[in-house]
Design a protein around this motif. Structure first.
Motif, PDB file in Angstrom:
ATOM      1  N   PRO A 117     -40.804  -2.667  -7.695  1.00 16.70           N
ATOM      2  CA  PRO A 117     -41.339  -1.607  -8.524  1.00 16.70           C
ATOM      3  C   PRO A 117     -41.803  -2.138  -9.857  1.00 16.70           C
ATOM      4  O   PRO A 117     -41.337  -3.167 -10.326  1.00 16.70           O
ATOM      5  N   GLY A 118     -42.730  -1.436 -10.508  1.00 17.66           N
ATOM      6  CA  GLY A 118     -43.197  -1.810 -11.828  1.00 17.66           C
ATOM      7  C   GLY A 118     -42.332  -1.194 -12.898  1.00 17.66           C
ATOM      8  O   GLY A 118     -41.170  -0.890 -12.690  1.00 17.66           O
ATOM      9  N   GLN A 119     -42.934  -1.008 -14.074  1.00 18.72           N
ATOM     10  CA  GLN A 119     -42.200  -0.438 -15.195  1.00 18.72           C
ATOM     11  C   GLN A 119     -41.720   0.968 -14.861  1.00 18.72           C
ATOM     12  O   GLN A 119     -42.504   1.812 -14.457  1.00 18.72           O
ATOM     13  N   PRO A 120     -40.409   1.240 -14.996  1.00 14.28           N
ATOM     14  CA  PRO A 120     -39.922   2.598 -14.716  1.00 14.28           C
ATOM     15  C   PRO A 120     -40.430   3.569 -15.768  1.00 14.28           C
ATOM     16  O   PRO A 120     -40.828   3.162 -16.860  1.00 14.28           O
ATOM     17  N   PRO A 121     -40.440   4.861 -15.456  1.00  6.26           N
ATOM     18  CA  PRO A 121     -40.931   5.844 -16.429  1.00  6.26           C
ATOM     19  C   PRO A 121     -39.993   5.928 -17.626  1.00  6.26           C
ATOM     20  O   PRO A 121     -38.843   5.517 -17.568  1.00  6.26           O
ATOM     21  N   PRO A 122     -40.499   6.448 -18.742  1.00  3.41           N
ATOM     22  CA  PRO A 122     -39.627   6.616 -19.919  1.00  3.41           C
ATOM     23  C   PRO A 122     -38.434   7.504 -19.581  1.00  3.41           C
ATOM     24  O   PRO A 122     -38.551   8.456 -18.799  1.00  3.41           O
ATOM     25  N   LEU A 123     -37.308   7.172 -20.169  1.00  2.00           N
ATOM     26  CA  LEU A 123     -36.095   7.972 -20.017  1.00  2.00           C
ATOM     27  C   LEU A 123     -35.777   8.590 -21.368  1.00  2.00           C
ATOM     28  O   LEU A 123     -35.554   7.872 -22.347  1.00  2.00           O
ATOM     29  N   VAL A 124     -35.801   9.913 -21.442  1.00  2.00           N
ATOM     30  CA  VAL A 124     -35.581  10.618 -22.703  1.00  2.00           C
ATOM     31  C   VAL A 124     -34.354  11.512 -22.567  1.00  2.00           C
ATOM     32  O   VAL A 124     -34.295  12.370 -21.683  1.00  2.00           O
ATOM     33  N   LEU A 125     -33.363  11.281 -23.421  1.00  5.59           N
ATOM     34  CA  LEU A 125     -32.175  12.124 -23.482  1.00  5.59           C
ATOM     35  C   LEU A 125     -32.504  13.362 -24.307  1.00  5.59           C
ATOM     36  O   LEU A 125     -33.039  13.254 -25.408  1.00  5.59           O
ATOM     37  N   VAL A 126     -32.182  14.539 -23.788  1.00  7.74           N
ATOM     38  CA  VAL A 126     -32.452  15.791 -24.490  1.00  7.74           C
ATOM     39  C   VAL A 126     -31.122  16.458 -24.827  1.00  7.74           C
ATOM     40  O   VAL A 126     -30.295  16.700 -23.952  1.00  7.74           O
ATOM     41  N   THR A 127     -30.930  16.727 -26.125  1.00 12.40           N
ATOM     42  CA  THR A 127     -29.733  17.419 -26.590  1.00 12.40           C
ATOM     43  C   THR A 127     -30.170  18.618 -27.437  1.00 12.40           C
ATOM     44  O   THR A 127     -31.352  18.785 -27.734  1.00 12.40           O
ATOM     45  N   ARG A 128     -29.207  19.412 -27.825  1.00 14.53           N
ATOM     46  CA  ARG A 128     -29.526  20.580 -28.640  1.00 14.53           C
ATOM     47  C   ARG A 128     -28.481  20.711 -29.751  1.00 14.53           C
ATOM     48  O   ARG A 128     -27.302  20.932 -29.484  1.00 14.53           O
ATOM     49  N   GLY A 129     -28.923  20.518 -30.983  1.00 15.01           N
ATOM     50  CA  GLY A 129     -28.019  20.639 -32.118  1.00 15.01           C
ATOM     51  C   GLY A 129     -27.046  19.491 -32.260  1.00 15.01           C
ATOM     52  O   GLY A 129     -25.966  19.666 -32.823  1.00 15.01           O
ATOM     53  N   ALA A 130     -27.428  18.297 -31.784  1.00 21.55           N
ATOM     54  CA  ALA A 130     -26.519  17.151 -31.887  1.00 21.55           C
ATOM     55  C   ALA A 130     -26.377  16.660 -33.318  1.00 21.55           C
ATOM     56  O   ALA A 130     -25.386  16.011 -33.653  1.00 21.55           O
ATOM     57  N   HIS A 131     -27.371  16.965 -34.163  1.00 23.03           N
ATOM     58  CA  HIS A 131     -27.380  16.423 -35.524  1.00 23.03           C
ATOM     59  C   HIS A 131     -27.603  17.522 -36.547  1.00 23.03           C
ATOM     60  O   HIS A 131     -28.274  18.522 -36.271  1.00 23.03           O
ATOM     61  N   ALA A 132     -27.045  17.309 -37.715  1.00 29.33           N
ATOM     62  CA  ALA A 132     -27.280  18.207 -38.842  1.00 29.33           C
ATOM     63  C   ALA A 132     -28.568  17.762 -39.529  1.00 29.33           C
ATOM     64  O   ALA A 132     -28.621  16.696 -40.125  1.00 29.33           O
ATOM     65  N   VAL A 133     -29.603  18.568 -39.412  1.00 31.57           N
ATOM     66  CA  VAL A 133     -30.914  18.218 -39.940  1.00 31.57           C
ATOM     67  C   VAL A 133     -31.469  19.415 -40.700  1.00 31.57           C
ATOM     68  O   VAL A 133     -31.399  20.550 -40.216  1.00 31.57           O
ATOM     69  N   ALA A 134     -32.041  19.151 -41.883  1.00 31.88           N
ATOM     70  CA  ALA A 134     -32.724  20.186 -42.663  1.00 31.88           C
ATOM     71  C   ALA A 134     -31.804  21.381 -42.867  1.00 31.88           C
ATOM     72  O   ALA A 134     -30.715  21.253 -43.402  1.00 31.88           O
ATOM     73  N   ALA A 135     -32.240  22.546 -42.399  1.00 32.18           N
ATOM     74  CA  ALA A 135     -31.461  23.770 -42.632  1.00 32.18           C
ATOM     75  C   ALA A 135     -30.364  23.962 -41.596  1.00 32.18           C
ATOM     76  O   ALA A 135     -29.707  24.998 -41.580  1.00 32.18           O
ATOM     77  N   ALA A 147     -31.541  26.756 -33.380  1.00 34.32           N
ATOM     78  CA  ALA A 147     -31.873  28.063 -33.962  1.00 34.32           C
ATOM     79  C   ALA A 147     -33.043  28.741 -33.269  1.00 34.32           C
ATOM     80  O   ALA A 147     -33.275  29.934 -33.477  1.00 34.32           O
ATOM     81  N   LEU A 148     -33.797  27.997 -32.457  1.00 34.92           N
ATOM     82  CA  LEU A 148     -34.969  28.572 -31.791  1.00 34.92           C
ATOM     83  C   LEU A 148     -34.635  28.957 -30.360  1.00 34.92           C
ATOM     84  O   LEU A 148     -33.723  28.402 -29.739  1.00 34.92           O
ATOM     85  N   ASP A 149     -35.415  29.899 -29.823  1.00 33.67           N
ATOM     86  CA  ASP A 149     -35.133  30.343 -28.461  1.00 33.67           C
ATOM     87  C   ASP A 149     -35.587  29.293 -27.459  1.00 33.67           C
ATOM     88  O   ASP A 149     -36.346  28.364 -27.772  1.00 33.67           O
ATOM     89  N   THR A 150     -35.144  29.464 -26.227  1.00 30.23           N
ATOM     90  CA  THR A 150     -35.359  28.447 -25.201  1.00 30.23           C
ATOM     91  C   THR A 150     -36.831  28.216 -24.916  1.00 30.23           C
ATOM     92  O   THR A 150     -37.274  27.069 -24.756  1.00 30.23           O
ATOM     93  N   ALA A 151     -37.647  29.277 -24.873  1.00 28.79           N
ATOM     94  CA  ALA A 151     -39.058  29.119 -24.546  1.00 28.79           C
ATOM     95  C   ALA A 151     -39.768  28.251 -25.575  1.00 28.79           C
ATOM     96  O   ALA A 151     -40.553  27.351 -25.230  1.00 28.79           O
ATOM     97  N   ASP A 152     -39.507  28.500 -26.859  1.00 32.35           N
ATOM     98  CA  ASP A 152     -40.137  27.691 -27.900  1.00 32.35           C
ATOM     99  C   ASP A 152     -39.710  26.229 -27.800  1.00 32.35           C
ATOM    100  O   ASP A 152     -40.513  25.304 -27.953  1.00 32.35           O
ATOM    101  N   GLN A 153     -38.425  26.020 -27.535  1.00 32.83           N
ATOM    102  CA  GLN A 153     -37.924  24.648 -27.446  1.00 32.83           C
ATOM    103  C   GLN A 153     -38.502  23.914 -26.252  1.00 32.83           C
ATOM    104  O   GLN A 153     -38.833  22.730 -26.328  1.00 32.83           O
ATOM    105  N   LEU A 154     -38.647  24.613 -25.126  1.00 32.39           N
ATOM    106  CA  LEU A 154     -39.205  23.963 -23.939  1.00 32.39           C
ATOM    107  C   LEU A 154     -40.659  23.567 -24.166  1.00 32.39           C
ATOM    108  O   LEU A 154     -41.108  22.516 -23.693  1.00 32.39           O
ATOM    109  N   ALA A 155     -41.397  24.386 -24.879  1.00 34.71           N
ATOM    110  CA  ALA A 155     -42.797  24.052 -25.170  1.00 34.71           C
ATOM    111  C   ALA A 155     -42.871  22.795 -26.032  1.00 34.71           C
ATOM    112  O   ALA A 155     -43.680  21.890 -25.786  1.00 34.71           O
TER     113      ALA A 155
END
Length: 500
Positions: A1-19, A54-62
């Motif tokens: 096989p060639g280069q595998p696809p990017p692997l992206v970890l998705v979390t929600r609220g793991a870090h304290a950022v901005a507000a 703080a955002l709803d699921t639809a906005d986050q998925l987009a």
């Protein structure tokens, strides 16, 4: 096989950022794993995206779909460590703290009790001295085992200095033992109310990520994560002056071989943020290696670390930094304390991640960066190619293992001290210099300098100098980078598409 696809970890609220002042420790822990994975498998396109709680699921998925599409088009995330908050994309950077001002006094109350979990080990005993020197007169040092000879000597010394010191045997990772410890403090008429606490308990169980099992993750994580959680919930509402969590830079820099330990410390960093949001004066100190004491003093090779620009902290300097952090708590709930020469690190590693771009200038471009391979040996006749590769490998082995370059070509790598983590580092360095993808088991399949030089000479000759991203040489027991990506996805509990 060639280069595998990017692997992206998705979390929600793991870090304290901005507000978003609070973080979710459970979501933060996998970031520690992925940072180590990125160091161990630098040929994989790895990244993490933290969604806005703080955002709803639809906005986050987009927003997530846009991030993943961009990563797929680019062959990997443009910014590996990002957090999405509202319409803003935040990138992670480690920045230097401003110079220390005049020393301020740490608030230590003679009429308060100070609890140190993990307090009977080397770092705990040094912290006990630190507190007594600043006026503490009531200490409770808790550990999973009974005090050893060193601990008994320090306890006697502290009591001679006028402090009352109580040693408790308790494993605070166990909720019952943690509750019993705090109940014993409350029931002791000679002890005033708890005024501060520090959680130092920890266990190392190092190994390459591909070797770590759930049991090994639990062994390294429980003392830190469960112990800190129980301590925070039992003491958090008592008006403490401070609650210090001893974390590690492994969670930030991704120390190879410490994915389980990095996960535990990433949890502590986020827990400190969560507690701050609840009004608890929590601080996670992401320590570098200490000299003379602590787990790293026994487990790390100081000479090898110095070749990468990292030097151990003298205990006096480390405790002076702690005093500064306690007297003038930083805005962030986590702060790193380490000694690093970033220029040396950049030269040794050839490149530094964007996370460190505020601390170090990139090294001067060496041959092979953005052009021909640094080891341009493909055009040499076979025997000359093999000799050139052997010379290059001697230098790389010297850097990786901290040994002289005078290496017997027939000596086994294992006898030189090559373990699973060092073998991955060697493979990463060699494949960068050759511009070839190589198998994870390279150093085990070809365990001497002579054998490895012969193998690479054949690989280079057969490949004709392919560009990075082509198929790995040889299948190997671990199935190349694609297999590594699949195992990593399984460790993180995510799926991995094979179509990019």
């Amino acid at each position: 096989p060639g280069q595998p696809p990017p692997l992206v970890l998705v979390t929600r609220g793991a870090h304290a950022v901005a507000a978003s002042p609070a973080a979710d420790p459970a979501h933060a822990a996998p970031w520690g794993v992925l940072r180590v994975a990125a160091a161990e498998h630098d040929d994989l396109a790895l990244g993490a995206v933290d969604l806005d709680p703080a955002l709803d699921t639809a906005d986050q998925l987009a927003r997530l779909a846009a991030e993943l599409a961009a990563a797929a088009r680019a062959g990997g995330p443009a910014e590996p460590w990002t957090a999405l908050r509202g319409g803003v994309r935040h990138a992670a950077r480690l920045v230097a703290a401003p110079p220390e001002g005049p020393a301020a006094a740490v608030r230590v109350r003679p009429e308060g009790t100070y609890l140190v979990t993990g307090g009977l080990g080397g770092l705990g005993l040094r912290l006990a001295r630190f507190l007594v020197e600043r006026g503490a007169r009531h200490l409770v040092l808790a550990g999973r085992g009974a005090p050893g000879a060193q601990a008994r000597a320090v306890l006697a010394e502290l009591e001679a200095a006028g402090a009352r010191v109580v040693a408790h045997q308790a494993d605070v990772a166990d909720p019952g033992q943690a509750a019993a410890l705090v109940a014993a403090l409350d029931a002791d008429p000679a002890l005033p109310p708890v005024a501060g606490a520090a959680h130092l308990a920890g266990v190392l169980d190092d190994g390459a990520l591909t070797e770590l099992t759930p049991e090994r993750f639990a062994r390294a994580m429980a003392p830190k994560t469960a112990g800190a959680w129980h301590l925070a919930r039992l003491l958090g509402g008592r008006g403490l002056d401070f609650l210090v969590l001893y974390s590690s830079v492994s969670a930030v820099l991704g120390t190879p071989g410490q994915a389980n330990y990095a996960a535990a410390n990433a949890y502590l960093d986020a827990l400190a943020s969560l507690l701050r949001a609840e009004g608890v004066p929590a601080l996670a100190v992401q320590w570098g290696s200490w000299a003379e004491a602590g787990m790293s003093a026994r487990a790390e090779d100081a000479a090898k670390a110095a070749r990468h620009g990292e030097y151990r902290l003298p205990p006096a300097d480390a405790l002076a930094a702690l005093a500064h952090l306690l007297a003038a708590p930083p805005e962030d709930a986590a702060a790193a304390v380490l000694r690093v020469d970033w220029a040396v690190r950049a030269r040794a590693e050839g490149a530094l991640p964007r996370l460190l771009s505020e601390l170090a200038r990139p090294p001067r471009e060496e041959p092979g960066q953005g052009g021909a391979p640094a080891w341009d040996v493909a055009a040499a006749p076979p025997e000359e190619r093999r000799r050139l590769l052997a010379d290059h490998l001697r230098r790389e082995l010297s850097l990786v293992l901290g040994v002289d370059e005078d290496i017997d070509p027939g000596q086994g790598f294992a006898s030189l001290g090559l373990d699973s983590v060092a073998s991955i580092e060697l493979r990463n360095r060699v494949q960068r210099k050759l511009g070839l993808r190589l198998d994870l088991t390279l150093a085990y399949d070809h365990p001497t300098l002579a054998d490895l030089a012969d193998h690479l000479a054949e690989v280079v000759g057969a490949a004709g100098g392919p560009a990075p991203g082509s198929a790995p040489a040889g299948g190997g027991a671990n199935g190349g980078a694609g297999g590594a990506a699949r195992r990593l996805a399984a460790k993180l509990g995510v799926g991995l598409s094979s179509d990019g």
